[in-house]
Design a protein around this motif. Sequence first.
Motif, PDB file in Angstrom:
ATOM      1  N   PHE A   9      13.690 -24.540 -25.831  1.00 63.25           N
ATOM      2  CA  PHE A   9      14.601 -22.778 -24.154  1.00 63.25           C
ATOM      3  C   PHE A   9      14.833 -22.030 -25.540  1.00 63.25           C
ATOM      4  O   PHE A   9      14.996 -21.154 -25.074  1.00 63.25           O
ATOM      5  N   LEU A  10      14.647 -21.878 -27.052  1.00 66.52           N
ATOM      6  CA  LEU A  10      14.366 -20.846 -27.377  1.00 66.52           C
ATOM      7  C   LEU A  10      12.953 -20.122 -27.525  1.00 66.52           C
ATOM      8  O   LEU A  10      13.249 -18.637 -26.905  1.00 66.52           O
ATOM      9  N   VAL A  26      13.327 -10.076 -35.015  1.00 66.42           N
ATOM     10  CA  VAL A  26      13.797 -11.292 -35.359  1.00 66.42           C
ATOM     11  C   VAL A  26      14.823 -10.705 -33.776  1.00 66.42           C
ATOM     12  O   VAL A  26      15.460 -10.499 -33.109  1.00 66.42           O
ATOM     13  N   LEU A  27      14.551 -12.296 -33.057  1.00 71.04           N
ATOM     14  CA  LEU A  27      15.389 -12.451 -32.537  1.00 71.04           C
ATOM     15  C   LEU A  27      15.976 -14.242 -33.660  1.00 71.04           C
ATOM     16  O   LEU A  27      14.972 -14.465 -33.350  1.00 71.04           O
ATOM     17  N   VAL A  48      17.720 -20.930 -35.616  1.00 71.19           N
ATOM     18  CA  VAL A  48      16.254 -21.047 -34.704  1.00 71.19           C
ATOM     19  C   VAL A  48      16.283 -19.631 -35.427  1.00 71.19           C
ATOM     20  O   VAL A  48      16.634 -18.587 -35.103  1.00 71.19           O
ATOM     21  N   VAL A  49      14.870 -19.286 -35.112  1.00 69.32           N
ATOM     22  CA  VAL A  49      14.370 -18.048 -35.998  1.00 69.32           C
ATOM     23  C   VAL A  49      13.040 -17.570 -35.326  1.00 69.32           C
ATOM     24  O   VAL A  49      11.870 -18.463 -35.072  1.00 69.32           O
ATOM     25  N   PHE A  50      12.988 -16.543 -34.140  1.00 66.40           N
ATOM     26  CA  PHE A  50      11.643 -15.695 -33.454  1.00 66.40           C
ATOM     27  C   PHE A  50      11.373 -14.346 -34.035  1.00 66.40           C
ATOM     28  O   PHE A  50      12.318 -13.588 -33.786  1.00 66.40           O
ATOM     29  N   THR A  51       9.954 -14.581 -34.879  1.00 65.44           N
ATOM     30  CA  THR A  51       8.825 -13.689 -35.068  1.00 65.44           C
ATOM     31  C   THR A  51       8.202 -12.549 -34.229  1.00 65.44           C
ATOM     32  O   THR A  51       7.328 -13.820 -33.709  1.00 65.44           O
ATOM     33  N   SER A  56       5.800 -16.010 -33.633  1.00 68.15           N
ATOM     34  CA  SER A  56       6.363 -18.223 -34.241  1.00 68.15           C
ATOM     35  C   SER A  56       7.655 -18.499 -33.995  1.00 68.15           C
ATOM     36  O   SER A  56       8.521 -17.543 -33.908  1.00 68.15           O
ATOM     37  N   VAL A  57       8.340 -19.807 -34.198  1.00 68.71           N
ATOM     38  CA  VAL A  57       9.423 -19.494 -33.537  1.00 68.71           C
ATOM     39  C   VAL A  57      10.489 -20.808 -34.797  1.00 68.71           C
ATOM     40  O   VAL A  57       9.429 -21.867 -34.565  1.00 68.71           O
TER      41      VAL A  57
END
Length: 733
Positions: A9-10, A26-27, A48-51, A56-57
Amino acid sequence: MRISSAGLFLAIAAISRAPVANAERVLSSTSLNTCQENSGFTASRFNVVFTPNNASVFVNMLAVSSIESHVVFDIAIFIYGYEFMRRTINPCDTGFAGFCPMTAGKTSTPFNLFLNKDAVDQIPTIAYTFPDLDAKVRVFINSTDGSSAGHSVACVETNISNGKTVDLLGVKWAAAIVTGLALLSSAIFSGLGHSNTASHVAANALSLCSYFQAQAIVGLVRISLPPVVQAWTQDFQWSLGIIKVAFLESIYTWYQRATGGTPSELFSSLAQVSVQVEKRALHMVRPALDLFESATARLPVAAHSLARRADTTQTSSGSYVITGIPRVAFRALIETTNIFMTGVIFFWIILLATIVFVAAFKGLCEAFVKAKWMRGDIFQDFRNGWRTVLKGILFRISLIGYAPIAILCLWQLAERDSAAEVVLAIGFFLGLTGTLAWASYKVIRIAKRSVTLHKNPAYILFSDLHTLNKWGFLYIQFRASAYYFIVPVLGYTLLKAIFIAFASGAAQAIALIIIEAAALIAATVLRPWMDKKTNSFNIAICVVNFLNAIMLLIFTEIFNQPPLATGIVGVVLWILNAAFTLVLLIMLIITTTLVFFHGNPDGRYQYMADDRTSFMKSQSQLNTTTELDALGAAARGDGRGGFASELELHSEVQHPEKQSLSSDRWHVPNEYTHQAPSVASSGHEPHTPITSVTPTQPAHPSDGLDTQNNASPHVFRAENNASPWQRGAGYEH
């Protein structure tokens, strides 16, 4: 490798669009919360880190699943309450191992996911740039097997953050420094004899500080607040004394244990507990105890200390929804059970630091004068009566600190962290309330005495240096005829404290609207402050406080408005208060700075219509040649070398026949003899003690007074209606 629904889901959460920025974007999310009863999937740790730069997650979590069936993911993305996108994904079609079918078990292995370019390109700019982004991803895990087909077997949701916030250390320091320097400047101007300037600067600084406290109080309400409102109000919690000092927090925890209390252990349990401050509240997800045997010894303690609090409710899944004061404590990295001691001790630290500073400054002044590094007339009033000045300063700090002390003490009576803290709360609340009530009573009594003797409350309130230095903090910001207005101000503060400490969210919102509306009406109709600019300054603050109260009522969702409306109102509250705060800070900085470079600081401000400057010992005023200067000099007793003391004024009431400021000490400039045509036309000299003196040099009691024909000046002025002390705003009737 097992990939959880959280990771999926992220990945879908990155369904928004934005061009690539130069800075790293980032999110991220730090908590996964359940959103339905008996959810079959929970996560106790979720990072969780989304770049977007490399699409990449990174997922690191501890999760447990009790689901054993084929499932589909129903994913919804919300931005400021608006459902931005909704998709249904079958994990069997995407090849996610471990989800086709979904099996029971634990997941704890960190892993990476990579998104395609189309998904990254759909991320909007707001997702990376807007502070305190109100974005949420909710995933329903729906079963497709057997009798549960088409039904949700689990629901998880998380808030997405871009790392940008308005809760900034720089904002806190800037607001605190400007307010502190303004108060310090007013003290310096007062010591140098520029009383008019000092009163204006102090009045504006106190009003600004009260506005900061009003914004901080917005964050204390038991109402679910949008993220940007939580962050903005956190910038001003320092004005309530909510400031973390690590070693003091350890002392507070020790003291609570030593006095029979049970400290909360939220921050010491973060390795096992996932915590998130979100739009609807703060959720603490407690893991299933079979996953964390090592935490069983301490989690129940923390859970107990939180669950018993009025601001905390526990869901059937074991999560906690925390609002109000505990929410502010968590954002300040303070244990909930320590926040009372934090605010109270900070207040006493300020008092003690002030005593030390004033005493040290007195010593330095005397040393500099003795060493001839400073003229003997500089800060002379302060050096001669520094103890009285110190009392006045401590009273002023007490007035500023009354709001946080009242709120935290009353809240402690409801929470009862320990028996000793309850006793402290009662003592501090009654002591400070009693002190300010006594001071208000003294001011009203002195003003009434002045009206009785001199037909003007400003006479004693501003001519008696002892009264002005000790009690002036309560009335100097108001016009003389509104000396009583400190009572409504204290009542306003106490009412807000009661509702913040004891009421529920909806009751708080409704009460604050009524209280702020009453304050706005009183300020607009009575206009009690010293001049037009100060009235405008404070009325504007009342207007913004009233608008904030209305927006708080909207946040309660009592109107059943769509979530998007709530999100928009939250942004409006932040923008309105941020812009207004900036304007007030700039105004205070400019006006205070310009005064320092003005040859005659008192000349920058219009003298109040209540004639207070005629009775105050202001060096700049004593150099002017006006009628009221001579009256003020005579009233102060400059001809006999000093001010009338409070004891002398008190004796006037008890022994009118021995009035220390009676007719044999009243000397009026010569020109006032021409204001009695009825007496002059009769061909007889008026039987008054008026002598021929210049406006700037009052006569001495021994300068040729006719003691045999010494008629009372009160009678003479009453007959001729020519009293200059009954002129000005508020004295016409």
